[in-house]
Motif scaffolding. Sequence first.
Motif, PDB file in Angstrom:
ATOM      1  N   THR A  28       0.867  -1.175   0.000  1.00 16.07           N
ATOM      2  CA  THR A  28       0.000   0.000   0.000  1.00 16.07           C
ATOM      3  C   THR A  28       0.902   1.221   0.000  1.00 16.07           C
ATOM      4  N   PHE A  29       0.785   2.011  -1.051  1.00 16.40           N
ATOM      5  CA  PHE A  29       1.551   3.241  -1.208  1.00 16.40           C
ATOM      6  C   PHE A  29       0.795   4.350  -0.497  1.00 16.40           C
ATOM      7  N   VAL A  30       1.504   5.151   0.294  1.00 27.31           N
ATOM      8  CA  VAL A  30       0.849   6.147   1.144  1.00 27.31           C
ATOM      9  C   VAL A  30       1.587   7.485   1.030  1.00 27.31           C
ATOM     10  N   SER A  31       0.849   8.556   0.720  1.00 21.63           N
ATOM     11  CA  SER A  31       1.482   9.872   0.584  1.00 21.63           C
ATOM     12  C   SER A  31       1.336  10.740   1.834  1.00 21.63           C
ATOM     13  N   ASP A  81       0.586  10.736   8.393  1.00 18.14           N
ATOM     14  CA  ASP A  81      -0.357  10.345   9.450  1.00 18.14           C
ATOM     15  C   ASP A  81      -1.105   9.070   9.077  1.00 18.14           C
ATOM     16  N   VAL A  82      -1.509   8.983   7.820  1.00 19.49           N
ATOM     17  CA  VAL A  82      -2.194   7.783   7.340  1.00 19.49           C
ATOM     18  C   VAL A  82      -1.233   6.592   7.370  1.00 19.49           C
ATOM     19  N   LEU A  83       0.007   6.817   6.999  1.00 26.38           N
ATOM     20  CA  LEU A  83       1.011   5.747   7.059  1.00 26.38           C
ATOM     21  C   LEU A  83       1.132   5.205   8.478  1.00 26.38           C
ATOM     22  N   ASP A  84       1.194   6.112   9.453  1.00 26.30           N
ATOM     23  CA  ASP A  84       1.265   5.690  10.858  1.00 26.30           C
ATOM     24  C   ASP A  84       0.047   4.850  11.241  1.00 26.30           C
ATOM     25  N   GLU A  85      -1.141   5.317  10.856  1.00 21.59           N
ATOM     26  CA  GLU A  85      -2.377   4.603  11.205  1.00 21.59           C
ATOM     27  C   GLU A  85      -2.397   3.195  10.625  1.00 21.59           C
ATOM     28  N   GLU A 138       9.311   2.363   3.862  1.00 24.45           N
ATOM     29  CA  GLU A 138       9.558   3.778   3.559  1.00 24.45           C
ATOM     30  C   GLU A 138       8.426   4.299   2.679  1.00 24.45           C
ATOM     31  N   GLY A 139       7.435   4.953   3.305  1.00 22.24           N
ATOM     32  CA  GLY A 139       6.301   5.511   2.567  1.00 22.24           C
ATOM     33  C   GLY A 139       5.283   4.482   2.108  1.00 22.24           C
ATOM     34  N   VAL A 140       5.410   3.256   2.597  1.00 18.17           N
ATOM     35  CA  VAL A 140       4.490   2.184   2.209  1.00 18.17           C
ATOM     36  C   VAL A 140       4.184   1.305   3.411  1.00 18.17           C
ATOM     37  N   THR A 148      -3.770   7.011  -0.603  1.00 18.17           N
ATOM     38  CA  THR A 148      -3.305   5.628  -0.642  1.00 18.17           C
ATOM     39  C   THR A 148      -3.744   4.931  -1.918  1.00 18.17           C
ATOM     40  N   THR A 149      -2.984   3.952  -2.301  1.00 19.28           N
ATOM     41  CA  THR A 149      -3.406   2.994  -3.319  1.00 19.28           C
ATOM     42  C   THR A 149      -2.617   1.717  -3.089  1.00 19.28           C
ATOM     43  N   THR A 150      -3.240   0.595  -3.372  1.00 18.95           N
ATOM     44  CA  THR A 150      -2.624  -0.701  -3.103  1.00 18.95           C
ATOM     45  C   THR A 150      -2.401  -1.457  -4.401  1.00 18.95           C
TER      46      THR A 150
END
Length: 171
Positions: free
Chosen positions: A102-105, A108-112, A128-130, A158-160
């Motif tokens: 899951t790619f995350v920009s 905060d969402v990455l932490d969650e 790293e960012g995913v 996000t996108t997976t």
Amino acid sequence: MTRYAALLRGVNVGGINLKMAAVAEAFTDAGFTDVTTILASGNVLLTSRSGVAEVRKKAEKALRDTFGYDAWVLAYPIDAIAAISQAFPFERDVDGVQSYVTFVSDPDVLDELADLEPGEGERIERGEGVVYWQVPKNSTLGSAIGRTMGTRRYKSSTTTRNLRTVEKILR
């Protein structure tokens, strides 16, 4: 000039059906060069002089203007995609298991997502960012990440992709 992978969220799943040839044309019209698509699930390779943020913004605008939907794109230099693939922390080919990135920009969402409690048979690890994750086959949507990703909060950042798709992007 930098080679990028533009990862479109929610394309050809959940009601947003786009022909990849039309997506490539829209991106070419937006000023990107060497545009090619990988599979029919919203993976576009392109070349641009712009940085990541500008590529993302320009790609989203091209999709919104051309196809009239609320488009979300995450963009990465192709060497970053290669590093993400190489860092996959679990065994790659396991019978009965699906492997995802899951790619995350949004940090905060990455932490969650990285802090989610894995369900039965599920593995989650922050990169790293995913977020890397694995689940038993046929349990993706019911997994901790699968259930979470369906909520509106994660739509724009996000996108997976399954690991096989990530590897196809790199070929």
